[in-house]
Design a protein around this motif. Structure first.
Motif, PDB file in Angstrom:
ATOM      1  N   PHE A 246       1.804  23.436   3.513  1.00  0.00           N
ATOM      2  CA  PHE A 246       1.850  22.725   2.238  1.00  0.00           C
ATOM      3  C   PHE A 246       1.272  21.316   2.374  1.00  0.00           C
ATOM      4  O   PHE A 246       0.588  20.827   1.462  1.00  0.00           O
ATOM      5  N   GLU A 247       1.555  20.659   3.500  1.00  0.00           N
ATOM      6  CA  GLU A 247       1.013  19.321   3.727  1.00  0.00           C
ATOM      7  C   GLU A 247      -0.516  19.354   3.734  1.00  0.00           C
ATOM      8  O   GLU A 247      -1.175  18.503   3.127  1.00  0.00           O
ATOM      9  N   ARG A 248      -1.075  20.351   4.403  1.00  0.00           N
ATOM     10  CA  ARG A 248      -2.530  20.462   4.444  1.00  0.00           C
ATOM     11  C   ARG A 248      -3.103  20.792   3.064  1.00  0.00           C
ATOM     12  O   ARG A 248      -4.139  20.257   2.666  1.00  0.00           O
ATOM     13  N   TYR A 249      -2.412  21.639   2.347  1.00  0.00           N
ATOM     14  CA  TYR A 249      -2.898  22.046   1.021  1.00  0.00           C
ATOM     15  C   TYR A 249      -2.970  20.847   0.077  1.00  0.00           C
ATOM     16  O   TYR A 249      -3.989  20.630  -0.587  1.00  0.00           O
ATOM     17  N   PHE A 250      -1.893  20.069   0.009  1.00  0.00           N
ATOM     18  CA  PHE A 250      -1.879  18.928  -0.900  1.00  0.00           C
ATOM     19  C   PHE A 250      -2.803  17.809  -0.415  1.00  0.00           C
ATOM     20  O   PHE A 250      -3.345  17.047  -1.224  1.00  0.00           O
ATOM     21  N   LYS A 251      -3.016  17.717   0.896  1.00  0.00           N
ATOM     22  CA  LYS A 251      -3.969  16.742   1.412  1.00  0.00           C
ATOM     23  C   LYS A 251      -5.384  17.098   0.975  1.00  0.00           C
ATOM     24  O   LYS A 251      -6.157  16.225   0.558  1.00  0.00           O
ATOM     25  N   GLU A 252      -5.732  18.383   1.080  1.00  0.00           N
ATOM     26  CA  GLU A 252      -7.047  18.825   0.617  1.00  0.00           C
ATOM     27  C   GLU A 252      -7.202  18.586  -0.880  1.00  0.00           C
ATOM     28  O   GLU A 252      -8.267  18.158  -1.348  1.00  0.00           O
ATOM     29  N   ARG A 253      -6.140  18.854  -1.640  1.00  0.00           N
ATOM     30  CA  ARG A 253      -6.204  18.640  -3.086  1.00  0.00           C
ATOM     31  C   ARG A 253      -6.417  17.169  -3.417  1.00  0.00           C
ATOM     32  O   ARG A 253      -7.220  16.820  -4.299  1.00  0.00           O
ATOM     33  N   ASP A 254      -5.697  16.280  -2.708  1.00  0.00           N
ATOM     34  CA  ASP A 254      -5.860  14.853  -2.965  1.00  0.00           C
ATOM     35  C   ASP A 254      -7.246  14.371  -2.572  1.00  0.00           C
ATOM     36  O   ASP A 254      -7.823  13.502  -3.240  1.00  0.00           O
ATOM     37  N   GLU A 255      -7.808  14.926  -1.478  1.00  0.00           N
ATOM     38  CA  GLU A 255      -9.158  14.547  -1.070  1.00  0.00           C
ATOM     39  C   GLU A 255     -10.180  14.947  -2.129  1.00  0.00           C
ATOM     40  O   GLU A 255     -11.087  14.180  -2.457  1.00  0.00           O
ATOM     41  N   ILE A 256     -10.021  16.146  -2.672  1.00  0.00           N
ATOM     42  CA  ILE A 256     -10.961  16.618  -3.691  1.00  0.00           C
ATOM     43  C   ILE A 256     -10.825  15.790  -4.961  1.00  0.00           C
ATOM     44  O   ILE A 256     -11.823  15.396  -5.582  1.00  0.00           O
ATOM     45  N   ARG A 257      -9.576  15.496  -5.366  1.00  0.00           N
ATOM     46  CA  ARG A 257      -9.370  14.676  -6.559  1.00  0.00           C
ATOM     47  C   ARG A 257      -9.901  13.263  -6.361  1.00  0.00           C
ATOM     48  O   ARG A 257     -10.487  12.679  -7.279  1.00  0.00           O
ATOM     49  N   GLY A 258      -9.702  12.705  -5.153  1.00  0.00           N
ATOM     50  CA  GLY A 258     -10.215  11.371  -4.888  1.00  0.00           C
ATOM     51  C   GLY A 258     -11.739  11.326  -4.921  1.00  0.00           C
ATOM     52  O   GLY A 258     -12.335  10.390  -5.467  1.00  0.00           O
ATOM     53  N   LYS A 259     -12.357  12.347  -4.369  1.00  0.00           N
ATOM     54  CA  LYS A 259     -13.815  12.399  -4.393  1.00  0.00           C
ATOM     55  C   LYS A 259     -14.330  12.569  -5.815  1.00  0.00           C
ATOM     56  O   LYS A 259     -15.339  11.959  -6.207  1.00  0.00           O
ATOM     57  N   PHE A 260     -13.641  13.395  -6.596  1.00  0.00           N
ATOM     58  CA  PHE A 260     -14.042  13.587  -7.997  1.00  0.00           C
ATOM     59  C   PHE A 260     -13.896  12.287  -8.776  1.00  0.00           C
ATOM     60  O   PHE A 260     -14.758  11.945  -9.612  1.00  0.00           O
ATOM     61  N   ALA A 261     -12.821  11.535  -8.530  1.00  0.00           N
ATOM     62  CA  ALA A 261     -12.623  10.257  -9.228  1.00  0.00           C
ATOM     63  C   ALA A 261     -13.695   9.248  -8.825  1.00  0.00           C
ATOM     64  O   ALA A 261     -14.195   8.484  -9.669  1.00  0.00           O
ATOM     65  N   GLU A 262     -14.068   9.231  -7.534  1.00  0.00           N
ATOM     66  CA  GLU A 262     -15.120   8.319  -7.084  1.00  0.00           C
ATOM     67  C   GLU A 262     -16.459   8.659  -7.726  1.00  0.00           C
ATOM     68  O   GLU A 262     -17.204   7.769  -8.151  1.00  0.00           O
ATOM     69  N   ASP A 263     -16.770   9.948  -7.808  1.00  0.00           N
ATOM     70  CA  ASP A 263     -18.023  10.350  -8.442  1.00  0.00           C
ATOM     71  C   ASP A 263     -18.035   9.988  -9.916  1.00  0.00           C
ATOM     72  O   ASP A 263     -19.056   9.538 -10.461  1.00  0.00           O
ATOM     73  N   LYS A 264     -16.885  10.160 -10.574  1.00  0.00           N
ATOM     74  CA  LYS A 264     -16.795   9.825 -11.990  1.00  0.00           C
ATOM     75  C   LYS A 264     -16.927   8.324 -12.206  1.00  0.00           C
ATOM     76  O   LYS A 264     -17.588   7.871 -13.159  1.00  0.00           O
ATOM     77  N   LEU A 265     -16.312   7.525 -11.306  1.00  0.00           N
ATOM     78  CA  LEU A 265     -16.398   6.065 -11.423  1.00  0.00           C
ATOM     79  C   LEU A 265     -17.815   5.577 -11.176  1.00  0.00           C
ATOM     80  O   LEU A 265     -18.316   4.699 -11.883  1.00  0.00           O
ATOM     81  N   SER A 266     -18.456   6.148 -10.148  1.00  0.00           N
ATOM     82  CA  SER A 266     -19.826   5.731  -9.860  1.00  0.00           C
ATOM     83  C   SER A 266     -20.773   6.111 -10.990  1.00  0.00           C
ATOM     84  O   SER A 266     -21.709   5.371 -11.313  1.00  0.00           O
ATOM     85  N   ALA A 267     -20.542   7.259 -11.628  1.00  0.00           N
ATOM     86  CA  ALA A 267     -21.374   7.655 -12.758  1.00  0.00           C
ATOM     87  C   ALA A 267     -21.151   6.731 -13.948  1.00  0.00           C
ATOM     88  O   ALA A 267     -22.087   6.404 -14.695  1.00  0.00           O
ATOM     89  N   ALA A 268     -19.880   6.296 -14.134  1.00  0.00           N
ATOM     90  CA  ALA A 268     -19.576   5.404 -15.254  1.00  0.00           C
ATOM     91  C   ALA A 268     -20.176   4.021 -15.049  1.00  0.00           C
ATOM     92  O   ALA A 268     -20.648   3.386 -15.991  1.00  0.00           O
ATOM     93  N   THR A 269     -20.163   3.512 -13.836  1.00  0.00           N
ATOM     94  CA  THR A 269     -20.701   2.177 -13.564  1.00  0.00           C
ATOM     95  C   THR A 269     -22.217   2.147 -13.582  1.00  0.00           C
ATOM     96  O   THR A 269     -22.813   1.084 -13.741  1.00  0.00           O
TER      97      THR A 269
END
Length: 282
Positions: A246-269
């Motif tokens: 479960f720790e690995r699963y949620f870590k992977e999920r947070d990594e994917i969400r963080g990367k998606f948020a970074e891509d969205k922020l960079s596209a917005a800026t």
């Protein structure tokens, strides 16, 4: 068997023999050679897994056709497989990737853990199989009927672990539930085995030494399986293996969400400068 297919990762150690500097062309050639060696090793391992899977399928077919496996144990693999597929779709869908470490395994096993797995394989698979075959040879129907359900479920568990360990469809929690579900069921099956050989089987009055040795071998093997898989369930799968999955699963999920948020922020800026240039041109 105890989650070994899903738990033990192959560690990659650097080559300590090469310490001198190499040219770029030499590095490229060394990288290609290393990739070819890795492909050869992977091919050999996959070939071995295919052989193991074929043997397990043969065991499953023989056990199923023998009529020695109760109906509940025959239905259990189908129920477990359907439940795991539902979880993989609805509760814990796979993210379709691996963690930042690049490993697809859940836990990297130490030498002590590998020894623990070898002992479990011997106690849980090889010796019970020899016990069943010996029961057939001796005409001991009680021994065959007592140990066969355990071997049937264990064969299905190993086969399932080998299949889903290489599929990205199943997330770490779903993969970790395979040995957990099967081990819980097999503990109850082993309890029936212990009850059969300890309370429903007695030695004849004129028993010879080989009969006594066989009698106590069956009793000791049943108790050894009960102890090992109880420790495996309550000492490894529940407190260590499942939480790590479960720790690995949620870590992977947070990594994917963080990367998606970074891509969205960079596209917005990056949009305002383009919009200002369009206004100036107007």
């Amino acid at each position: 068997m105890s989650g070994v297919t899903l738990a033990v990762a192959q560690r990659e150690e650097p080559d300590k023999t090469t310490t001198t500097a190499t040219l770029p062309g030499q590095k490229t050639q060394q990288k290609q050679d290393q990739q070819q060696q890795n492909q050869t090793v992977v091919g050999g391992v996959m070939g071995s897994l295919r052989v193991i899977e074929l043997q397990l399928v043969a065991f499953i077919m023989v056990f199923s056709a023998s009529g020695l496996v109760p109906l509940l144990d025959l239905v259990f693999p189908a129920f477990a497989s359907a439940y795991l597929l539902i979880l993989s779709r609805l509760a814990f869908p796979s993210h379709g990737g691996v963690s930042s470490s690049g490993s697809t395994e859940i836990i990297q096993g130490s030498k002590f853990f590998r020894l623990y797995v070898v002992v479990g394989t011997t106690v849980g698979l090889f010796l019970p199989l020899a016990y069943v075959l010996g029961g057939f040879a001796r005409g001991d129907d009680n021994a065959v009927r007592s140990a066969t359900p355990h071997l049937f479920l264990l064969s299905f568990q190993i086969l399932t672990e080998n299949i889903i360990s290489g599929l990205s469809l199943f997330s770490p929690p779903v993969r970790a539930l395979v040995p957990l579900l099967y081990t819980v069921r097999r503990v109850f099956v082993i309890l029936d085995w212990v009850n059969d050989v300890w309370f429903n089987k007695t030695l004849p009055a004129n028993a010879q030494f080989k009969d006594i040795a066989w009698f106590w071998f069956g009793r000791s093997l049943a108790v050894a399986n009960l102890v090992y898989f109880s420790v495996n369930l309550f000492g490894f799968l529940i407190p260590r293996f499942l939480p790590r999955a479960f720790e690995r699963y949620f870590k992977e999920r947070d990594e994917i969400r963080g990367k998606f948020a970074e891509d969205k922020l960079s596209a917005a800026t990056s949009k305002p400068p383009q919009q200002e240039a369009d206004k100036k041109s107007d």
